[in-house]
Design a protein around this motif. Structure first.
Motif, PDB file in Angstrom:
ATOM      1  N   ILE A 120      41.531  50.870  39.016  1.00  0.00           N
ATOM      2  CA  ILE A 120      42.286  49.804  38.403  1.00  0.00           C
ATOM      3  C   ILE A 120      41.211  48.372  38.480  1.00  0.00           C
ATOM      4  CG2 ILE A 120      44.094  48.218  38.524  1.00  0.00           C
ATOM      5  CD1 ILE A 120      45.909  50.832  39.085  1.00  0.00           C
ATOM      6  N   ASN A 121      40.780  48.158  39.829  1.00  0.00           N
ATOM      7  CA  ASN A 121      40.011  46.891  40.054  1.00  0.00           C
ATOM      8  C   ASN A 121      38.776  46.764  39.057  1.00  0.00           C
ATOM      9  OD1 ASN A 121      41.946  45.743  41.447  1.00  0.00           O
ATOM     10  ND2 ASN A 121      41.252  46.852  43.314  1.00  0.00           N
ATOM     11  N   LEU A 122      38.011  47.909  38.984  1.00  0.00           N
ATOM     12  CA  LEU A 122      36.757  47.865  38.358  1.00  0.00           C
ATOM     13  C   LEU A 122      37.177  47.914  36.761  1.00  0.00           C
ATOM     14  CD1 LEU A 122      34.758  50.460  39.902  1.00  0.00           C
ATOM     15  CD2 LEU A 122      34.425  48.094  39.897  1.00  0.00           C
ATOM     16  N   ALA A 123      38.352  48.385  36.290  1.00  0.00           N
ATOM     17  CA  ALA A 123      38.697  48.136  34.858  1.00  0.00           C
ATOM     18  C   ALA A 123      39.193  46.747  34.513  1.00  0.00           C
ATOM     19  CB  ALA A 123      39.801  49.335  34.504  1.00  0.00           C
ATOM     20  N   LEU A 124      39.902  46.109  35.527  1.00  0.00           N
ATOM     21  CA  LEU A 124      40.163  44.669  35.395  1.00  0.00           C
ATOM     22  C   LEU A 124      38.810  44.001  35.218  1.00  0.00           C
ATOM     23  CD1 LEU A 124      43.091  44.622  37.871  1.00  0.00           C
ATOM     24  CD2 LEU A 124      43.223  44.297  35.151  1.00  0.00           C
ATOM     25  N   GLU A 125      37.885  44.214  36.280  1.00  0.00           N
ATOM     26  CA  GLU A 125      36.785  43.408  36.112  1.00  0.00           C
ATOM     27  C   GLU A 125      35.893  43.531  34.814  1.00  0.00           C
ATOM     28  OE1 GLU A 125      33.210  43.226  39.529  1.00  0.00           O
ATOM     29  OE2 GLU A 125      33.374  44.992  38.523  1.00  0.00           O
ATOM     30  N   ASP A 126      36.020  44.399  34.285  1.00  0.00           N
ATOM     31  CA  ASP A 126      35.237  44.864  33.036  1.00  0.00           C
ATOM     32  C   ASP A 126      36.008  44.284  31.847  1.00  0.00           C
ATOM     33  OD1 ASP A 126      33.316  46.408  31.273  1.00  0.00           O
ATOM     34  OD2 ASP A 126      35.196  47.485  30.604  1.00  0.00           O
ATOM     35  N   HIS A 127      37.534  44.193  31.949  1.00  0.00           N
ATOM     36  CA  HIS A 127      38.181  43.362  31.097  1.00  0.00           C
ATOM     37  C   HIS A 127      38.024  41.819  31.000  1.00  0.00           C
ATOM     38  CE1 HIS A 127      41.532  42.020  28.906  1.00  0.00           C
ATOM     39  NE2 HIS A 127      42.228  41.414  29.912  1.00  0.00           N
ATOM     40  N   PHE A 128      37.728  41.344  32.402  1.00  0.00           N
ATOM     41  CA  PHE A 128      37.487  39.997  32.414  1.00  0.00           C
ATOM     42  C   PHE A 128      36.086  39.631  31.761  1.00  0.00           C
ATOM     43  CE2 PHE A 128      40.303  39.943  36.435  1.00  0.00           C
ATOM     44  CZ  PHE A 128      41.397  39.809  35.661  1.00  0.00           C
ATOM     45  N   LEU A 129      35.183  40.531  32.108  1.00  0.00           N
ATOM     46  CA  LEU A 129      33.806  40.406  31.565  1.00  0.00           C
ATOM     47  C   LEU A 129      33.783  40.373  30.023  1.00  0.00           C
ATOM     48  CD1 LEU A 129      30.619  40.409  32.089  1.00  0.00           C
ATOM     49  CD2 LEU A 129      30.725  43.027  31.994  1.00  0.00           C
ATOM     50  N   ARG A 130      34.615  41.004  29.591  1.00  0.00           N
ATOM     51  CA  ARG A 130      34.588  41.459  27.911  1.00  0.00           C
ATOM     52  C   ARG A 130      35.746  40.430  27.210  1.00  0.00           C
ATOM     53  NH1 ARG A 130      31.132  45.746  27.295  1.00  0.00           N
ATOM     54  NH2 ARG A 130      30.796  47.046  29.150  1.00  0.00           N
ATOM     55  N   GLY A 131      35.866  39.114  27.995  1.00  0.00           N
ATOM     56  CA  GLY A 131      36.585  38.311  27.263  1.00  0.00           C
ATOM     57  C   GLY A 131      38.173  38.317  27.689  1.00  0.00           C
ATOM     58  N   GLY A 132      38.356  38.978  28.597  1.00  0.00           N
ATOM     59  CA  GLY A 132      39.905  39.078  29.081  1.00  0.00           C
ATOM     60  C   GLY A 132      40.253  37.825  29.884  1.00  0.00           C
ATOM     61  N   ALA A 133      39.312  36.964  30.154  1.00  0.00           N
ATOM     62  CA  ALA A 133      39.730  35.844  30.950  1.00  0.00           C
ATOM     63  C   ALA A 133      38.853  34.514  30.414  1.00  0.00           C
ATOM     64  CB  ALA A 133      39.674  36.172  32.665  1.00  0.00           C
ATOM     65  N   ASP A 134      39.225  33.403  30.832  1.00  0.00           N
ATOM     66  CA  ASP A 134      38.636  32.093  30.598  1.00  0.00           C
ATOM     67  C   ASP A 134      37.516  31.966  31.644  1.00  0.00           C
ATOM     68  OD1 ASP A 134      39.940  31.195  28.236  1.00  0.00           O
ATOM     69  OD2 ASP A 134      41.202  30.167  29.494  1.00  0.00           O
ATOM     70  N   LEU A 135      36.157  32.306  31.360  1.00  0.00           N
ATOM     71  CA  LEU A 135      34.849  32.305  32.270  1.00  0.00           C
ATOM     72  C   LEU A 135      34.560  30.929  32.485  1.00  0.00           C
ATOM     73  CD1 LEU A 135      33.290  35.472  31.365  1.00  0.00           C
ATOM     74  CD2 LEU A 135      35.275  35.267  32.928  1.00  0.00           C
ATOM     75  N   PRO A 136      34.255  30.671  33.800  1.00  0.00           N
ATOM     76  CA  PRO A 136      33.552  31.547  34.797  1.00  0.00           C
ATOM     77  C   PRO A 136      34.905  31.775  35.779  1.00  0.00           C
ATOM     78  CG  PRO A 136      32.988  29.242  35.535  1.00  0.00           C
ATOM     79  CD  PRO A 136      33.372  29.254  34.108  1.00  0.00           C
ATOM     80  N   VAL A 137      34.903  33.167  36.461  1.00  0.00           N
ATOM     81  CA  VAL A 137      35.922  33.351  37.257  1.00  0.00           C
ATOM     82  C   VAL A 137      35.579  33.973  38.485  1.00  0.00           C
ATOM     83  CG1 VAL A 137      37.733  35.266  37.447  1.00  0.00           C
ATOM     84  CG2 VAL A 137      38.019  33.804  35.564  1.00  0.00           C
ATOM     85  N   LEU A 138      35.954  33.821  39.452  1.00  0.00           N
ATOM     86  CA  LEU A 138      35.692  34.565  40.955  1.00  0.00           C
ATOM     87  C   LEU A 138      36.984  35.602  41.211  1.00  0.00           C
ATOM     88  CD1 LEU A 138      34.300  35.355  43.445  1.00  0.00           C
ATOM     89  CD2 LEU A 138      35.164  33.211  44.453  1.00  0.00           C
ATOM     90  N   PHE A 139      36.808  36.713  41.203  1.00  0.00           N
ATOM     91  CA  PHE A 139      37.898  37.631  41.404  1.00  0.00           C
ATOM     92  C   PHE A 139      37.706  38.371  42.391  1.00  0.00           C
ATOM     93  CE2 PHE A 139      39.099  42.265  39.702  1.00  0.00           C
ATOM     94  CZ  PHE A 139      40.381  42.092  39.933  1.00  0.00           C
ATOM     95  N   PHE A 140      38.674  38.410  43.408  1.00  0.00           N
ATOM     96  CA  PHE A 140      38.610  39.010  44.782  1.00  0.00           C
ATOM     97  C   PHE A 140      39.699  40.309  44.715  1.00  0.00           C
ATOM     98  CE2 PHE A 140      37.646  34.821  46.728  1.00  0.00           C
ATOM     99  CZ  PHE A 140      36.534  35.113  47.021  1.00  0.00           C
ATOM    100  N   TYR A 141      39.216  41.259  45.326  1.00  0.00           N
ATOM    101  CA  TYR A 141      40.177  42.572  45.312  1.00  0.00           C
ATOM    102  C   TYR A 141      39.601  43.236  46.571  1.00  0.00           C
ATOM    103  CZ  TYR A 141      36.147  44.854  42.812  1.00  0.00           C
ATOM    104  OH  TYR A 141      34.928  45.277  42.489  1.00  0.00           O
ATOM    105  N   VAL A 142      40.750  44.121  46.972  1.00  0.00           N
ATOM    106  CA  VAL A 142      40.556  44.801  48.197  1.00  0.00           C
ATOM    107  C   VAL A 142      40.989  46.415  47.896  1.00  0.00           C
ATOM    108  CG1 VAL A 142      41.243  45.659  50.538  1.00  0.00           C
ATOM    109  CG2 VAL A 142      41.175  43.173  49.698  1.00  0.00           C
ATOM    110  N   ASN A 143      40.012  47.193  47.814  1.00  0.00           N
ATOM    111  CA  ASN A 143      40.071  48.517  47.653  1.00  0.00           C
ATOM    112  C   ASN A 143      40.872  49.670  48.858  1.00  0.00           C
ATOM    113  OD1 ASN A 143      39.425  48.505  44.913  1.00  0.00           O
ATOM    114  ND2 ASN A 143      37.458  48.821  45.252  1.00  0.00           N
ATOM    115  N   ARG A 144      41.499  50.616  48.617  1.00  0.00           N
ATOM    116  CA  ARG A 144      41.673  51.601  49.491  1.00  0.00           C
ATOM    117  C   ARG A 144      40.467  52.392  49.875  1.00  0.00           C
ATOM    118  NH1 ARG A 144      41.599  56.510  49.462  1.00  0.00           N
ATOM    119  NH2 ARG A 144      43.776  57.142  49.595  1.00  0.00           N
ATOM    120  N   PRO A 145      40.324  53.226  51.101  1.00  0.00           N
ATOM    121  CA  PRO A 145      39.030  53.635  51.497  1.00  0.00           C
ATOM    122  C   PRO A 145      38.408  54.552  50.354  1.00  0.00           C
ATOM    123  CG  PRO A 145      40.719  54.063  53.053  1.00  0.00           C
ATOM    124  CD  PRO A 145      41.527  53.463  51.901  1.00  0.00           C
TER     125      PRO A 145
END
Length: 289
Positions: free
Chosen positions: A13-38
């Motif tokens: 999910i977090n990598l998909a969101l990162e890809d979404h932001f990169l491809r126009g899903g957010a006003d850039l620049p953005v710093l995106f923080f996330y924590v993953n399960r192991p």
């Protein structure tokens, strides 16, 4: 710099969101923080059999993930903070964002060094690894930051399952690592997010979970969690017995390199070593909503 945080711990999910932001899903620049399960997150051009201890991952419920950027394999858990500087520039300045993090920590009297590979080091050991992706419309610099990760699990997860006879994959560069908590006991991930956000004079905002229902996010999630991406994108390699595998397909055939097709060609011991049961990961990781 806008700072966003994810409420999700599913790495796909977090990598998909990162890809979404990169491809126009957010006003850039953005710093995106996330924590993953192991999980272990491989670089785009890596071989899971060479980079990870597959049976250990299954035994300890540590997921296996392949990201879109290059670089080496890294271990994530709830003690690791992932950051992603996503910018509207086709060519990213690779040292720039490492310097921004270095400056942010300097204001808290924490001295970090930047390596020639743009990683961050503390007291002579690596605390943060980096990777990059560039498109014609944007790019990102993302990485790990070890706050309180389990380093024993990290070390065991990144041992080899096999060493191929020949391979065209990109090998990880192994380094001694340190957690921030080892040097500064009591520091938590929320403290690091606050420290960096304060440097950018902003308040972090948690993303809206309704983003997961967007078709482009669902498509990216599906691709990242698919067999074709996770296993099938493995560059060419050759086993000791001479068997050659290219992009998940056994050379000279149309068969996928997986347990079902290798029965009768390998011993049960070899099958168990090469193909531990990741079905539970597949079941759980596919639950996007």
């Amino acid at each position: 710099m806008k700072v966003l945080t994810s409420p999700f711990q599913n790495p796909f999910i977090n990598l998909a969101l990162e890809d979404h932001f990169l491809r126009g899903g957010a006003d850039l620049p953005v710093l995106f923080f996330y924590v993953n399960r192991p999980c272990v997150v491989m670089g785009r051009f890596q071989n899971p059999w060479l980079e990870t201890n597959l049976n250990y991952l299954v035994d300890k419920d540590i997921w296996l993930v392949r990201r879109q950027s290059g670089g080496g394999s890294v271990f994530h858990d709830e003690g690791n903070l992932n950051f992603s500087f996503i910018v509207p520039d086709a060519m990213i300045e690779r040292r720039k964002h490492a310097e921004l993090l270095q400056e942010a920590f300097k204001k808290a009297d924490i001295d970090l060094e930047i390596s020639p590979r743009h990683d961050l080091w503390l007291d002579g050991r690596k605390i943060s690894g980096s990777a990059f992706k560039q498109t014609k419309n944007g790019s990102f610099h993302h990485g790990t930051f070890l706050v309180s990760s389990d380093l024993d699990r990290l070390e065991e997860s990144l041992k080899h399952t096999i060493v191929p006879k020949n391979t065209k994959s990109i090998a990880s560069v192994r380094s001694k690592v340190i957690t921030l908590n080892e040097r500064y006991p009591g520091v938590e991930i929320k403290d690091v997010i606050e420290l960096v956000s304060h440097y950018f004079h902003t308040i972090p905002m948690e993303i809206d979970g309704t983003l997961l229902s967007l078709p482009e996010v669902q498509e990216s999630f599906k691709n990242l969690s698919s067999w074709d991406w996770l296993w099938g994108e493995t560059p060419y390699f050759e086993l000791e017995n001479g068997l050659e595998v290219r992009k998940g397909i056994i050379e000279g055939t149309e068969e996928k390199f997986q347990r079902e097709t290798m029965k009768g060609k390998l011993s049960e011991e070899e099958l168990n070593k090469l193909f531990p049961d990741f079905s539970e990961q597949r079941r759980l990781s596919n639950q996007i909503l």
